[in-house]
Design a protein around this motif. Structure first.
Motif, PDB file in Angstrom:
ATOM      1  N   LEU A  16      -6.121  70.430 -47.766  1.00 21.13           N
ATOM      2  CA  LEU A  16      -6.467  71.769 -48.237  1.00 21.13           C
ATOM      3  C   LEU A  16      -6.270  72.807 -47.138  1.00 21.13           C
ATOM      4  O   LEU A  16      -5.952  73.968 -47.419  1.00 21.13           O
ATOM      5  CB  LEU A  16      -7.905  71.795 -48.744  1.00 21.13           C
ATOM      6  CG  LEU A  16      -8.173  70.998 -50.026  1.00 21.13           C
ATOM      7  CD1 LEU A  16      -9.656  71.038 -50.380  1.00 21.13           C
ATOM      8  CD2 LEU A  16      -7.333  71.523 -51.185  1.00 21.13           C
ATOM      9  N   LEU A  44      -2.988  74.555 -47.274  1.00 23.38           N
ATOM     10  CA  LEU A  44      -2.905  75.673 -48.206  1.00 23.38           C
ATOM     11  C   LEU A  44      -3.500  76.937 -47.588  1.00 23.38           C
ATOM     12  O   LEU A  44      -2.947  78.026 -47.726  1.00 23.38           O
ATOM     13  CB  LEU A  44      -3.626  75.330 -49.506  1.00 23.38           C
ATOM     14  CG  LEU A  44      -3.180  74.047 -50.219  1.00 23.38           C
ATOM     15  CD1 LEU A  44      -3.905  73.910 -51.553  1.00 23.38           C
ATOM     16  CD2 LEU A  44      -1.674  74.009 -50.410  1.00 23.38           C
ATOM     17  N   ALA A  45      -4.625  76.780 -46.891  1.00 25.28           N
ATOM     18  CA  ALA A  45      -5.245  77.925 -46.224  1.00 25.28           C
ATOM     19  C   ALA A  45      -4.324  78.484 -45.137  1.00 25.28           C
ATOM     20  O   ALA A  45      -4.220  79.705 -44.952  1.00 25.28           O
ATOM     21  CB  ALA A  45      -6.590  77.515 -45.631  1.00 25.28           C
ATOM     22  N   VAL A  66      -7.630  77.818 -52.736  1.00 25.23           N
ATOM     23  CA  VAL A  66      -7.832  76.571 -52.015  1.00 25.23           C
ATOM     24  C   VAL A  66      -8.858  75.669 -52.686  1.00 25.23           C
ATOM     25  O   VAL A  66      -8.736  74.444 -52.677  1.00 25.23           O
ATOM     26  CB  VAL A  66      -8.233  76.864 -50.547  1.00 25.23           C
ATOM     27  CG1 VAL A  66      -8.559  75.574 -49.792  1.00 25.23           C
ATOM     28  CG2 VAL A  66      -7.114  77.618 -49.835  1.00 25.23           C
TER      29      VAL A  66
END
Length: 226
Positions: free
Chosen positions: A209, A212-213, A225
């Motif tokens: 994740l 994605l951030a 996210v």
């Protein structure tokens, strides 16, 4: 708030998520937080790769030292925390320099500073670069050969064509008398791999994740996210 857009990252996201089998480039795992999380993954019980490779290097480092000679320039691709590399630095006492290459600048500089403190006789010269693309090594007065170190089975992150391109760049980088020390995993049972990349404690999930951030921070995407 206006965000500067990393155009290359944005293009990679669009191309990867437009493919029949959606992908994102592994290099975007590695901002400072991603590098920290990956080191945590390496310490999980399920992630056998680092643990196994450390055992191999501990067993072979002294023998390798006798084969490479003195005045050697050691270049590591995707160095991260350089924990496995310390096994080589301890055994290869006649190294000229250690040049870690990593895309995560702040994380690498912190690691390089600690290494310079721990190995004061050694020149530690970090290189901020994306090793998946072409980059130049700085000039060096090393008298020995160049050894390129690429552990962790990271070659498995590459499509075969991209892997071949990387290997060609390594050949050019290390020169005619250079050496390439690479870690490659063997075929594993699917259950072993699933456990290694989906650990019970959820560290890898947070790592995923964070990519994605990171892409959001680069202005390359606007992922939710959560």
């Amino acid at each position: 708030m206006e965000v500067d857009i990393d155009v290359a990252a944005q293009e990679a996201v669009i191309a990867g998520l437009s493919s029949p089998q959606m992908t994102l480039p592994a290099k975007y795992f590695y901002n400072e937080e991603g590098s920290r999380l990956f080191e945590a993954i390496c310490d999980t019980q399920e992630y056998y790769v680092t643990r196994t490779e450390r055992k191999i290097l501990a067993r072979c480092a002294a023998d390798l030292a006798g084969r490479i000679g003195s005045g050697v320039r050691l270049v590591e691709l995707g160095s991260g925390a350089s924990t496995k590399t310390r096994l080589l630095l301890d055994a290869w006492t006649h190294l000229h320099s250690y040049e870690p290459v990593d895309i995560s600048a702040d994380f690498m500089r912190t690691v390089a500073s600690q290494l310079q403190h721990d190995y004061p006789h050694l020149t530690v010269a970090p290189i901020v670069a994306d090793y998946t693309t072409s980059f130049e090594l700085p000039d060096s007065d090393a008298t020995g050969r160049t050894v390129v170190f690429f552990p962790g089975s990271s070659i498995g992150n590459f499509h075969p064509d991209a892997a071949r391109d990387l290997l060609k760049r390594v050949v050019s980088m290390m020169g005619p008398d250079g050496l390439f020390l690479i870690g490659i995993d063997r075929v594993k049972d699917t259950a072993v791999l699933n456990a290694a990349y989906n650990d019970h404690g959820g560290v890898t999930a947070v790592f995923n994740l964070n990519m994605l951030a990171h892409l959001n921070d680069l202005g390359a995407a606007s992922f939710r996210v959560e």
